[in-house]
Design a protein around this motif. Structure first.
Motif, PDB file in Angstrom:
ATOM      1  N   PRO A 230       4.713  -1.314  -3.645  1.00  0.00           N
ATOM      2  CA  PRO A 230       4.567   0.124  -3.931  1.00  0.00           C
ATOM      3  C   PRO A 230       5.675   0.988  -3.348  1.00  0.00           C
ATOM      4  O   PRO A 230       5.790   2.163  -3.694  1.00  0.00           O
ATOM      5  CB  PRO A 230       3.223   0.454  -3.277  1.00  0.00           C
ATOM      6  CG  PRO A 230       3.079  -0.541  -2.181  1.00  0.00           C
ATOM      7  CD  PRO A 230       3.714  -1.804  -2.703  1.00  0.00           C
ATOM      8  N   GLY A 231       6.487   0.430  -2.465  1.00  0.00           N
ATOM      9  CA  GLY A 231       7.575   1.205  -1.875  1.00  0.00           C
ATOM     10  C   GLY A 231       7.179   1.814  -0.548  1.00  0.00           C
ATOM     11  O   GLY A 231       6.065   1.626  -0.043  1.00  0.00           O
TER      12      GLY A 231
ATOM     13  N   GLU B 139       6.161   5.755  -2.625  1.00  0.00           N
ATOM     14  CA  GLU B 139       7.304   6.306  -3.350  1.00  0.00           C
ATOM     15  C   GLU B 139       7.267   5.966  -4.833  1.00  0.00           C
ATOM     16  O   GLU B 139       7.705   6.756  -5.676  1.00  0.00           O
ATOM     17  CB  GLU B 139       8.599   5.793  -2.723  1.00  0.00           C
ATOM     18  CG  GLU B 139       9.856   6.450  -3.266  1.00  0.00           C
ATOM     19  CD  GLU B 139      11.110   5.897  -2.616  1.00  0.00           C
ATOM     20  OE1 GLU B 139      11.899   6.695  -2.095  1.00  0.00           O
ATOM     21  OE2 GLU B 139      11.274   4.666  -2.621  1.00  0.00           O
ATOM     22  N   SER B 140       6.724   4.802  -5.190  1.00  0.00           N
ATOM     23  CA  SER B 140       6.743   4.353  -6.579  1.00  0.00           C
ATOM     24  C   SER B 140       5.818   5.152  -7.479  1.00  0.00           C
ATOM     25  O   SER B 140       5.915   5.051  -8.702  1.00  0.00           O
ATOM     26  CB  SER B 140       6.348   2.878  -6.651  1.00  0.00           C
ATOM     27  OG  SER B 140       5.022   2.706  -6.161  1.00  0.00           O
ATOM     28  N   GLY B 141       4.922   5.955  -6.916  1.00  0.00           N
ATOM     29  CA  GLY B 141       3.953   6.702  -7.706  1.00  0.00           C
ATOM     30  C   GLY B 141       2.531   6.264  -7.480  1.00  0.00           C
ATOM     31  O   GLY B 141       1.608   6.806  -8.086  1.00  0.00           O
ATOM     32  N   THR B 142       2.323   5.308  -6.609  1.00  0.00           N
ATOM     33  CA  THR B 142       0.989   4.819  -6.291  1.00  0.00           C
ATOM     34  C   THR B 142       0.342   5.701  -5.226  1.00  0.00           C
ATOM     35  O   THR B 142       0.975   6.028  -4.227  1.00  0.00           O
ATOM     36  CB  THR B 142       1.060   3.366  -5.785  1.00  0.00           C
ATOM     37  OG1 THR B 142       1.667   2.564  -6.793  1.00  0.00           O
ATOM     38  CG2 THR B 142      -0.324   2.836  -5.473  1.00  0.00           C
ATOM     39  N   ILE B 143      -0.921   6.074  -5.473  1.00  0.00           N
ATOM     40  CA  ILE B 143      -1.698   6.875  -4.529  1.00  0.00           C
ATOM     41  C   ILE B 143      -2.992   6.130  -4.232  1.00  0.00           C
ATOM     42  O   ILE B 143      -3.682   5.670  -5.149  1.00  0.00           O
ATOM     43  CB  ILE B 143      -2.002   8.278  -5.089  1.00  0.00           C
ATOM     44  CG1 ILE B 143      -0.704   9.022  -5.413  1.00  0.00           C
ATOM     45  CG2 ILE B 143      -2.835   9.083  -4.098  1.00  0.00           C
ATOM     46  CD1 ILE B 143      -0.921  10.358  -6.085  1.00  0.00           C
ATOM     47  N   VAL B 144      -3.315   6.008  -2.961  1.00  0.00           N
ATOM     48  CA  VAL B 144      -4.502   5.266  -2.530  1.00  0.00           C
ATOM     49  C   VAL B 144      -5.334   6.152  -1.620  1.00  0.00           C
ATOM     50  O   VAL B 144      -4.797   6.755  -0.680  1.00  0.00           O
ATOM     51  CB  VAL B 144      -4.114   3.966  -1.799  1.00  0.00           C
ATOM     52  CG1 VAL B 144      -5.353   3.243  -1.293  1.00  0.00           C
ATOM     53  CG2 VAL B 144      -3.302   3.062  -2.708  1.00  0.00           C
ATOM     54  N   MET B 145      -6.642   6.253  -1.909  1.00  0.00           N
ATOM     55  CA  MET B 145      -7.575   6.909  -0.997  1.00  0.00           C
ATOM     56  C   MET B 145      -8.245   5.804  -0.183  1.00  0.00           C
ATOM     57  O   MET B 145      -9.045   5.025  -0.699  1.00  0.00           O
ATOM     58  CB  MET B 145      -8.609   7.720  -1.769  1.00  0.00           C
ATOM     59  CG  MET B 145      -9.666   8.357  -0.868  1.00  0.00           C
ATOM     60  SD  MET B 145      -8.998   9.641   0.214  1.00  0.00           S
ATOM     61  CE  MET B 145      -9.051  11.027  -0.932  1.00  0.00           C
ATOM     62  N   TRP B 146      -7.907   5.727   1.095  1.00  0.00           N
ATOM     63  CA  TRP B 146      -8.372   4.635   1.955  1.00  0.00           C
ATOM     64  C   TRP B 146      -9.555   5.096   2.796  1.00  0.00           C
ATOM     65  O   TRP B 146      -9.500   6.125   3.470  1.00  0.00           O
ATOM     66  CB  TRP B 146      -7.232   4.181   2.862  1.00  0.00           C
ATOM     67  CG  TRP B 146      -7.567   2.987   3.717  1.00  0.00           C
ATOM     68  CD1 TRP B 146      -7.953   3.001   5.014  1.00  0.00           C
ATOM     69  CD2 TRP B 146      -7.540   1.623   3.322  1.00  0.00           C
ATOM     70  NE1 TRP B 146      -8.169   1.728   5.468  1.00  0.00           N
ATOM     71  CE2 TRP B 146      -7.915   0.857   4.438  1.00  0.00           C
ATOM     72  CE3 TRP B 146      -7.222   0.970   2.123  1.00  0.00           C
ATOM     73  CZ2 TRP B 146      -7.997  -0.527   4.401  1.00  0.00           C
ATOM     74  CZ3 TRP B 146      -7.300  -0.402   2.085  1.00  0.00           C
ATOM     75  CH2 TRP B 146      -7.681  -1.150   3.217  1.00  0.00           C
TER      76      TRP B 146
END
Length: 1123
Positions: free
Chosen positions: A201-202, A222-229
């Protein structure tokens, strides 16, 4: 050799000259000459080494090459990080502090511990630092060095002691702020994304906790991936995969949606109920093309999404996002509020910006009131509460570098009325249109300390402008700005040739400054070989400017004959040669005959209306001769009591009477000697075109003494602004110093003429036979020679305006090693003799018959003292290698000290400190330190007068930037300054007393303030899940639950600078607490013992009562006689 000794005969009573050219009267400081002195001087020198200490005081100007920005909304303190590892902390006016990381690594990000008096910095060397701001000099408490991963982003939730750290590998680590130790809890990138994802994902570019639930962490890659952890469950609640790269993320305060900025210039809005796709995508500056697609736009580097209670529409503020259709468009900051879109154009690229809000809680309505915008070369704050979005007037001097600084001067203990006068004149020309509200950065406290004497700093700039600054009480405020270019006609397109050949870009650049605060006469030297004299007036005037031209071109080649080079002190080592300009060669096709006898610039020859302030009265220009431009001016001095102006260059000397507007003297250096020339000069050879040195640029620093003398240094452009180029000259340890010296600072060879390097008017003795002091001009040259030129000046005011001034060189010669830098004069009691001056009078004021405008002169000559006029005085002469003290009029050398043999003095001045005087020298030390790279050190040296006894010798700075060498200057009161970067000015002190009082002079960064309470959101919002959920991070991230992190991952480094300060500051409190605790323990122990005794007594009392009751029952029915 015989001729050389004949020259010295009768000049001094010192012992004969040794082959090296220095007298044998003692190279050690404090050693008097063996020859008898005219009288036994009994001067008590009070200065000791304990009176001196070098210490930085305050830094002014704009932080050079800024990289990061942070703000504490409770303390209202702002921090700026720089590429060189500096941190600037700004609060209310007077609260301005500079900190520096020892590593010099660039600051990537800043995080305040809000309302805690602490700051976390993340640097490019992958190190986290915790700064303590609860002391006037902030210091590092802890550091944490990451060994295997690179830091990319940090986030510290409000009122949390756990710092989230994102890395280049995509992992997220958690650091305990109190102990600065890593937690065992780690969010690995491969756990954050789905297992089916095949690409990395960068780096982590964003971290933030949800305003609705602190147990949810939003991670942006950075790649555009968003994660709600989910921090509790240690799993991802949802994942978003977007096609465009992400630059920033901003939450809505309710925590139900957030906004992202992308590399294609778009803004995407996401709702937590449906994360499959954004519910809104906008291109704020993208136009729809004919095919229906949006035109390509620049990346939006940062976005802020803030809500306001007074408006249903939110503020969306972002930088970048403009379309590519127009080249050369200015950087912009866009403010979207409802349907209104306001685009603010900036002069420089935007580095970072922050929206300043009323509340520190992310789950409340933010109420934005300002935007702090950090540009590459400026800092401004925009007022959001007004519809036209004006900017606040910046109280800090952020515009020192508006035009590059080429010259500085520092004046301490100025006349008290000069600052209010300059401020009142300069206030009329200030810009308008600022916000009417107070400056929003109001944190910290500052009070004026005990040091309140007036101080003024003057800066000269490349565009010909002059700025006067109020530097009283370690602050800096602009007083008045003067533009010298207004004196000249604007060059036409075809007439640019002459000035362009002398200087390519800045024909009006300031080289030297000479200011007499008492008479308010101001004089500047420009790079186009011109001198402008200004007088101060409170009234406007319509006048014409007088222009004088001077032909300074010698007819002899000042070449030392080979037979005498061995006796020439200043040529014993190439590194000791003095600074000289080299003439640029003609580059235009204009015939030489057209250029000859013309100056480089044309003075306005018409009537000019001049506003109140400094008004030009006279311009002196040097002429082109034989197709060559005039040599740049290397020395200047002015005396208001004499009404004279002297200037010199490598060709000779000129003296101008600015009262009668005439040239009194114009002679080559050789002609000044007459028959007393100590060197054999060769006859002039036919003139040839000299070698082109178009890369040479002349810059200088003026010294700061009442009527200040000035010294000029010539620096090669290629060596000036690139410290790395300086290191390339340090190829070998042995000869690195001399190469750097010759190429970067003073560059003279044996075929260069003898230059006039310093000048000073004074009441002195021109001949040995003189019994009374008379006006004299002291001339110092690049060959270490000193000439004394007596003058005859009419004393009557009417005669002074009409009768000529007589200037007659006598051939008096004194000798030193290397180029002469500074003159000063002491009376027989060791007190400094200031130059005479004229009291200021406004020449354009309305005529008052009761007060006729006559010249009032103040003279400090020995003849006006209580002692007899025949007692004479002492002359202190300092060169690049040597200092001597002469007794006048006998010219006997009383003391001599060889300051250095292998290096050179850059700046020298005689200054007043601790009610006495000393000689202060700023040197470039020739000693090479074996570090990672060879380093030459700047050295500060101080000598007691008149014995030249060493008082202090301190290695101050590594010679990595020639800017320091050309802008360093001393002043009275134990202070000095230099330009530490193109945009910043550093002030230092060399006084132990000021170092001791520095703490009370600095501002307090931290003030105890109660943290505002969180708003009560009401029953209905809480019932429907509107309130933020809290959780115990200690229970989750602590060592008991998460374990310990790998030791190889990061290394904890305890702070060195702050621990002693913290212990000293808290020592008293800790001691009191410890004593109180011991007392409480002792009291508790005694109370325990008392309680035990009381219990025993109660037990015995109960036993006694029981026994007594049993006895009573037993004896109850018995008669008395039964006992």
């Amino acid at each position: 050799m015989k001729k050389f000794r004949k020259v010295l005969d009768g000049l001094t009573t010192s012992s004969p000259v040794n082959p090296g050219g220095s007298p044998s009267c003692g190279s050690a400081a404090g050693t008097p000459s063996t020859a008898p002195t005219p009288r036994e001087l009994e001067i008590q020198e009070t200065l000791m080494s304990e009176h001196f200490q070098i210490c930085k005081t305050v830094r002014h100007g704009f932080p050079y090459q800024p990289t990061a920005l942070a703000f504490d909304p409770v303390q209202k303190i702002l921090a700026i990080g720089t590429r060189s590892g500096g941190v600037r902390l700004l609060g209310r006016p007077g609260v301005d502090c500079h900190c520096q990381h020892e590593s010099g690594a660039a600051v990537l990000q800043l995080q305040f511990l809000i309302n805690e008096g602490a700051l976390v910095t993340a640097c490019a060397d992958d190190t986290l630092h915790l700064w303590n701001l609860r002391q006037r000099r902030p210091a590092i408490l802890h550091s944490l060095k990451f060994n295997r991963e690179r830091i990319t982003f940090c986030h510290l939730p409000f009122q949390s002691k756990w710092l989230y750290v994102g890395t280049e590998r995509g992992n997220t680590h958690i650091v305990n702020i109190e102990s600065f130790i890593l937690s065992g809890y780690v969010i690995m990138w491969n756990k954050a994304i789905e297992l089916s994802t095949k690409t990395h994902p960068g780096p982590v570019v964003h971290l933030s906790d949800s305003p609705k639930d602190e147990g949810k962490l939003l991670i942006g890659f950075e790649s555009g991936t968003i994660v709600m952890w989910d921090l509790r469950a240690k799993r991802a609640d949802f994942r978003i995969y977007y096609d465009e790269a992400i630059h920033s993320v901003s939450w809505h305060h309710e925590g139900r949606q957030f906004m992202c900025s992308h590399s294609d210039g778009s803004l995407s809005m996401w709702n937590l109920r449906n994360t499959a796709k954004p519910f809104q995508v906008t291109f704020p500056h993208g136009k729809t093309q004919r095919d229906g697609r949006k035109e390509s736009c620049k990346p939006i580097l940062k976005v802020e999404y803030k809500t306001s209670r007074n408006s249903s529409e939110a503020f969306v503020i972002f930088s970048g996002g403009l379309s590519y259709d127009k080249a050369g468009r200015r950087p912009t900051l866009t403010i979207m509020h409802g349907k209104a879109i306001i685009v603010l154009e900036m002069d420089y690229p935007i580095v970072d910006f922050l929206v300043l809000c009323e509340t520190p809680y992310l789950n409340e309505v933010q109420e934005p009131y300002a935007v702090a915008v950090l540009l590459e070369k400026d800092f401004l704050v925009v007022d959001l509460t007004q519809s036209n979005f004006p900017i606040f007037e910046n109280p800090y001097p952020m515009d020192i570098h508006e035009s590059p600084v080429t010259c500085t001067a520092y004046f301490a203990d100025c006349p008290p009325d000069i600052i209010p006068v300059l401020y009142s004149i300069g206030a009329k020309h200030k810009k308008t249109g600022y916000s009417h509200k107070e400056w929003p950065l109001s944190g910290g406290t500052w009070t004026v300390g005990s040091q309140t004497y007036p101080e003024i700093i003057i800066t000269g700039h490349a565009d010909g402008s002059i700025k006067f600054w109020d530097a009283t009480a370690i602050t800096l405020q602009m007083l008045y700005k003067l533009k010298t270019s207004k004196v000249f006609e604007k060059p036409k397109s075809g007439d640019v040739g002459r000035s362009a050949e002398l200087v390519e870009e800045d024909p009006y650049a300031i080289q030297m400054i000479n200011w007499c605060p008492q008479s308010r006469i101001f004089c500047v030297v420009g790079i186009s070989a011109h001198v402008i004299l200004y007088r101060f007036s409170k009234h406007d005037a319509n006048t014409t400017i007088t222009s004088l031209v001077v032909r300074l071109q010698c007819e002899m080649e000042d070449v030392i004959s080979p037979s005498d080079t061995e006796n020439t002190p200043c040529f014993s080592d190439p590194s000791g040669l003095s600074p000289q300009p080299q003439p640029p060669s003609p580059r235009s096709n204009t015939p030489d005959s057209v250029r000859d006898s013309n100056p480089c610039l044309k003075v306005k020859d018409r009537m000019i209306r001049m506003p109140p302030g400094y008004q030009a009265e006279l311009v002196v220009q040097l002429l082109w001769v034989d197709g060559e431009p005039p040599q740049q001016i290397t020395s200047l001095d002015l005396n208001s009591a004499y009404g004279l102006l002297a200037l010199g260059n490598c060709n000779g000397l000129a003296v101008v009477d600015y009262l009668q507007k005439t040239v009194l003297l114009c002679m080559s250096t050789l002609e000044l000697y007459g028959s007393a020339d100590p060197f054999q000069r060769l006859t002039r050879s036919p003139r040839k075109n000299r070698q082109s040195t178009s890369g040479t640029h002349a810059l200088c620093v003026s010294e700061s003494h009442k009527c200040s003398n000035t010294v000029c240094f010539f620096v090669t452009k290629l060596k000036l602004s690139l410290p790395t180029d300086l290191k390339t000259d340090l190829g070998t340890v042995e000869n690195s110093f001399s190469r750097s010296r010759s190429s970067s600072v003073s560059s003279i060879d044996r075929e260069t003429k003898e230059a006039v390097t310093t000048l000073q008017f004074a009441e002195s003795y021109g001949r040995k036979s003189d019994t009374l002091p008379t006006p004299c001009l002291w001339v110092g040259t690049s060959l270490g020679l000193v000439l004394i030129i007596p003058m005859s000046i009419p004393t009557d005011e009417q005669e002074r305006q009409e009768d000529p001034v007589t200037v007659a060189p006598t051939g008096t010669v004194l000798m030193l090693k290397a180029s002469v830098l500074r003159f000063a004069f002491l009376d027989c009691g060791g007190a400094l003799i200031n130059s005479p001056y004229e009291v200021w009078r406004d020449q354009h004021a309305p005529d008052d018959p009761d007060r006729p405008r006559k010249r009032k002169l103040v003279n400090f000559s020995p003849s006006s003292s209580q002692e007899a006029s025949g007692d004479g005085h002492l002359a202190v002469v300092c060169s690049e290698r040597q200092a001597k003290v002469f007794f006048m009029p006998s010219q006997a050398c009383l003391y001599v000290h060889n300051i250095t043999e292998s290096s050179f003095v850059l700046r020298a001045d005689v200054v007043s400190v601790c009610n006495s005087v000393c000689l202060a020298c700023f040197c470039a030390n020739g000693h090479i330190m074996t570090l990672r790279d060879p380093v030459i050190l700047y050295v500060c040296m101080f000598y007691s007068l008149p014995s030249l006894r060493p008082l202090l010798d301190v290695n101050y700075l590594p010679l990595t930037d020639m800017r320091i060498a050309r802008t360093f200057c001393f002043t009275n009161g134990g202070q000095a300054l230099y330009l530490c970067s193109p945009t910043e000015m550093q002030r230092i002190t060399y006084s132990q007393e000021m170092c001791d009082n520095l703490q009370e002079m600095l501002g307090e960064l931290f003030t105890p303030i109660e943290t505002p309470e969180a708003q009560n959101r009401g029953f209905l919002k809480g019932f429907f899940g509107g309130n933020a959920q809290t959780f115990d991070r200690e229970e989750l991230f602590g060592e008991a639950a998460a374990g310990k992190a790998s030791r190889s991952l990061a290394q904890h480094i305890p702070g060195q600078g702050g621990m002693e300060g913290m212990k000293a500051a808290a020592g008293g409190v800790v001691g009191e607490l410890a004593r109180a605790r011991i007392a409480l323990d002792e009291r508790g122990q005694r109370l325990g013992e008392l309680e035990e005794r009381t219990a025993l007594m109660m037990t015995s009392a109960e036993t006694f009562s029981k026994h007594a009751h049993e006895v009573m029952l037993k004896c109850k029915d018995k008669k008395w006689y039964q006992f």
